[in-house]
Design a protein around this motif. Structure first.
Motif, PDB file in Angstrom:
ATOM      1  N   ARG A   1      20.867  64.681  13.169  1.00  0.00           N
ATOM      2  CA  ARG A   1      19.602  64.205  13.746  1.00  0.00           C
ATOM      3  C   ARG A   1      18.915  63.188  12.840  1.00  0.00           C
ATOM      4  O   ARG A   1      18.165  62.327  13.318  1.00  0.00           O
ATOM      5  N   TRP A   2      19.161  63.284  11.544  1.00  0.00           N
ATOM      6  CA  TRP A   2      18.523  62.379  10.586  1.00  0.00           C
ATOM      7  C   TRP A   2      18.853  60.915  10.873  1.00  0.00           C
ATOM      8  O   TRP A   2      18.072  60.015  10.544  1.00  0.00           O
ATOM      9  N   LYS A   3      19.993  60.667  11.512  1.00  0.00           N
ATOM     10  CA  LYS A   3      20.432  59.289  11.760  1.00  0.00           C
ATOM     11  C   LYS A   3      19.455  58.530  12.659  1.00  0.00           C
ATOM     12  O   LYS A   3      19.323  57.308  12.550  1.00  0.00           O
ATOM     13  N   VAL A   4      18.763  59.259  13.539  1.00  0.00           N
ATOM     14  CA  VAL A   4      17.815  58.624  14.464  1.00  0.00           C
ATOM     15  C   VAL A   4      16.683  57.947  13.701  1.00  0.00           C
ATOM     16  O   VAL A   4      16.161  56.911  14.119  1.00  0.00           O
ATOM     17  N   PHE A   5      16.311  58.527  12.555  1.00  0.00           N
ATOM     18  CA  PHE A   5      15.172  58.010  11.785  1.00  0.00           C
ATOM     19  C   PHE A   5      15.597  57.371  10.463  1.00  0.00           C
ATOM     20  O   PHE A   5      14.753  57.103   9.605  1.00  0.00           O
ATOM     21  N   ALA A   6      16.875  57.113  10.311  1.00  0.00           N
ATOM     22  CA  ALA A   6      17.397  56.632   9.032  1.00  0.00           C
ATOM     23  C   ALA A   6      16.745  55.337   8.560  1.00  0.00           C
ATOM     24  O   ALA A   6      16.603  55.105   7.351  1.00  0.00           O
ATOM     25  N   GLU A   7      16.337  54.486   9.488  1.00  0.00           N
ATOM     26  CA  GLU A   7      15.726  53.206   9.114  1.00  0.00           C
ATOM     27  C   GLU A   7      14.200  53.248   9.185  1.00  0.00           C
ATOM     28  O   GLU A   7      13.542  52.223   9.006  1.00  0.00           O
ATOM     29  N   ASP A   8      13.655  54.416   9.442  1.00  0.00           N
ATOM     30  CA  ASP A   8      12.205  54.576   9.553  1.00  0.00           C
ATOM     31  C   ASP A   8      11.611  54.742   8.152  1.00  0.00           C
ATOM     32  O   ASP A   8      11.915  55.707   7.449  1.00  0.00           O
ATOM     33  N   THR A   9      10.760  53.812   7.763  1.00  0.00           N
ATOM     34  CA  THR A   9      10.208  53.821   6.402  1.00  0.00           C
ATOM     35  C   THR A   9       9.415  55.086   6.114  1.00  0.00           C
ATOM     36  O   THR A   9       9.536  55.682   5.035  1.00  0.00           O
ATOM     37  N   ALA A  10       8.591  55.513   7.073  1.00  0.00           N
ATOM     38  CA  ALA A  10       7.775  56.716   6.871  1.00  0.00           C
ATOM     39  C   ALA A  10       8.664  57.948   6.693  1.00  0.00           C
ATOM     40  O   ALA A  10       8.386  58.812   5.849  1.00  0.00           O
ATOM     41  N   TYR A  11       9.727  58.023   7.476  1.00  0.00           N
ATOM     42  CA  TYR A  11      10.669  59.145   7.354  1.00  0.00           C
ATOM     43  C   TYR A  11      11.339  59.132   5.986  1.00  0.00           C
ATOM     44  O   TYR A  11      11.421  60.159   5.306  1.00  0.00           O
ATOM     45  N   ARG A  12      11.776  57.983   5.553  1.00  0.00           N
ATOM     46  CA  ARG A  12      12.481  57.895   4.273  1.00  0.00           C
ATOM     47  C   ARG A  12      11.569  58.243   3.101  1.00  0.00           C
ATOM     48  O   ARG A  12      12.015  58.829   2.106  1.00  0.00           O
ATOM     49  N   LYS A  13      10.290  57.931   3.234  1.00  0.00           N
ATOM     50  CA  LYS A  13       9.349  58.249   2.154  1.00  0.00           C
ATOM     51  C   LYS A  13       9.174  59.751   1.961  1.00  0.00           C
ATOM     52  O   LYS A  13       8.767  60.200   0.885  1.00  0.00           O
TER      53      LYS A  13
END
Length: 305
Positions: free
Chosen positions: A266-278
Motif C-alpha cells: 500500500r505504501w507505493k500509492v503514496f511513495a512520491e507524496d512529500t508529506a507521507y515521506r516526511k
C-alpha cells in the motif's frame, strides 16, 4: 444579534454536560447496587475464554478477529471497537436507545444489567487508544462486573509495518487517535515497545501478532492459533470482514480471495507524496520497524537521512 445556532449551542452545552454527569452518577449507583446484589453472579465463570485485542486502526484487526472467530468453537461474541473504561454492554444498550434501534436490545439490556449469557469465547477490541488507557488499574477492578468472570484471559496486540499502516490510515483519513496529545506514530512506537516486551502493560497471557507474517505464513497462523488455544482450521482467512468497511483501498471487492489484495504494498500509492515521506523522518519509528518486520522491500528510499 447572534446567529440562532450559536445561541442554541450556548444553551445546549451546559445541559449536555449536566446530562453526562447525571448519567455517570447513575452508572456508579447501578454498579454499587449490582456489586452487592449480584455477588453470586459476579463470582460465576461466564466466559470460558476471553480475548482482549488491541491494535491501531487499519492494522488488519478485523481480518484477524474474523479469523479467530472462525477458529473458535461454540458460542462466540465479539464486542467491536469498544470505549475504554466503560461497561461495553451498557454502552451498546444506551447507544441503541438513543438511536431508537430495537435490534437485539433486550439481550444487550440483560447483559448490561449483569444477567450474562454464558460464552465459550468473548472477544473485544480496542482501537487507537494508548495502552495506559486500556490497562487502567481502576477499571480492571470492575472487570467481572462489566464483562463477566472469565476462566482464561488473553491479551492480543497486533502490529502492522508503519509504511503500509500509515498509507492505509491516510487513505481512510484516519490519522487522529483517541489518546490525548498523541499521534498515530506515537501510539505505533508505544505498541512496538509492548510487542517487544520493553513495557508490560498487558498482563493476561500476552500474544503478539505480526500482521505481515500472519498474512503471508500459514505456519505462523498455526502458531498463533496454538497460543490462543484454538482449533486451527484457517477458516475465515480468505474473507474480508464487513467491520471497518473492509480494505482501505479495495473495500470488500476481494472477499473470498483476500490474499489477492496487495496489503503489503500500500505504501507505493503514496511513495512520491512529500508529506507521507516526511512521516519517516523518525529514527525511533524506523528502528522499531526494522526490529519487528525487518527490511520492507522497496521502502528504503522513503527513509530521510
Amino acid at each position: 444579534m447572534y446567529p440562532e445556532s450559536l445561541i442554541t449551542q450556548f444553551f445546549n452545552e451546559p445541559i449536555g454536560s449536566l446530562q453526562k454527569a447525571k448519567r455517570k452518577l447513575e452508572h456508579r449507583i447501578e454498579d454499587v447496587i449490582r456489586s452487592v446484589s449480584q455477588s453470586h453472579i459476579i463470582s460465576t465463570v461466564i466466559n470460558q475464554k476471553e480475548i482482549r485485542i488491541i491494535g491501531l486502526r487499519r492494522s488488519g484487526n478485523h481480518a484477524i478477529i474474523r479469523w479467530i472467530e472462525k477458529q473458535q468453537t461454540g458460542e462466540v461474541l465479539h464486542l467491536n471497537n469498544i470505549r475504554v473504561n466503560e461497561n461495553p454492554y451498557r454502552d451498546n444498550y444506551e447507544n441503541l436507545l438513543r438511536k431508537n434501534n430495537s435490534k437485539n436490545i433486550e439481550r444487550w439490556q440483560q447483559e448490561a444489567r449483569g444477567f450474562f449469557t454464558k460464552k465459550d469465547c468473548l472477544l473485544y477490541s480496542y482501537e487507537d487508544y494508548s495502552l495506559n488507557q486500556i490497562a487502567n488499574r481502576r477499571f480492571e477492578k470492575t472487570h467481572d462486573l462489566y464483562f463477566g468472570k472469565s476462566a482464561e484471559r488473553y491479551d492480543v496486540i497486533i502490529m502492522r509495518d508503519p509504511f503500509n499502516l500509515l498509507a492505509s490510515r491516510i487513505q481512510q483519513n484516519y490519522r487522529a487517535v483517541k489518546a490525548p496529545q498523541k499521534t498515530d506514530i506515537d501510539l505505533w512506537i508505544e505498541y512496538a515497545k509492548e510487542y517487544l516486551g520493553e513495557t508490560e502493560y498487558l498482563k493476561h497471557n500476552k500474544v503478539t501478532i505480526n500482521y505481515n507474517r500472519w498474512f503471508n505464513q500459514v505456519d505462523y497462523r498455526q502458531e498463533i492459533a496454538s497460543r490462543l488455544n484454538l482449533e486451527f482450521s484457517d477458516d475465515g482467512f480468505h474473507e474480508v470482514s464487513q467491520r471497518g468497511g473492509g480494505s482501505s483501498f479495495d473495500g470488500r471487492e476481494f472477499h473470498g480471495k483476500a490474499t489477492a489484495m496487495d496489503v503489503l504494498g500500500r505504501w507505493k500509492v503514496f511513495a512520491e507524496d512529500t508529506a507521507y515521506r516526511k512521516l519517516f523522518d523518525n529514527k525511533e519509528l524506523l528502528e522499531y520497524s526494522e526490529t519487528i518486520f525487518g527490511s520492507i522491500p522497496g521502502t528504503k528510499f522513503l527513509e530521510i537521512s
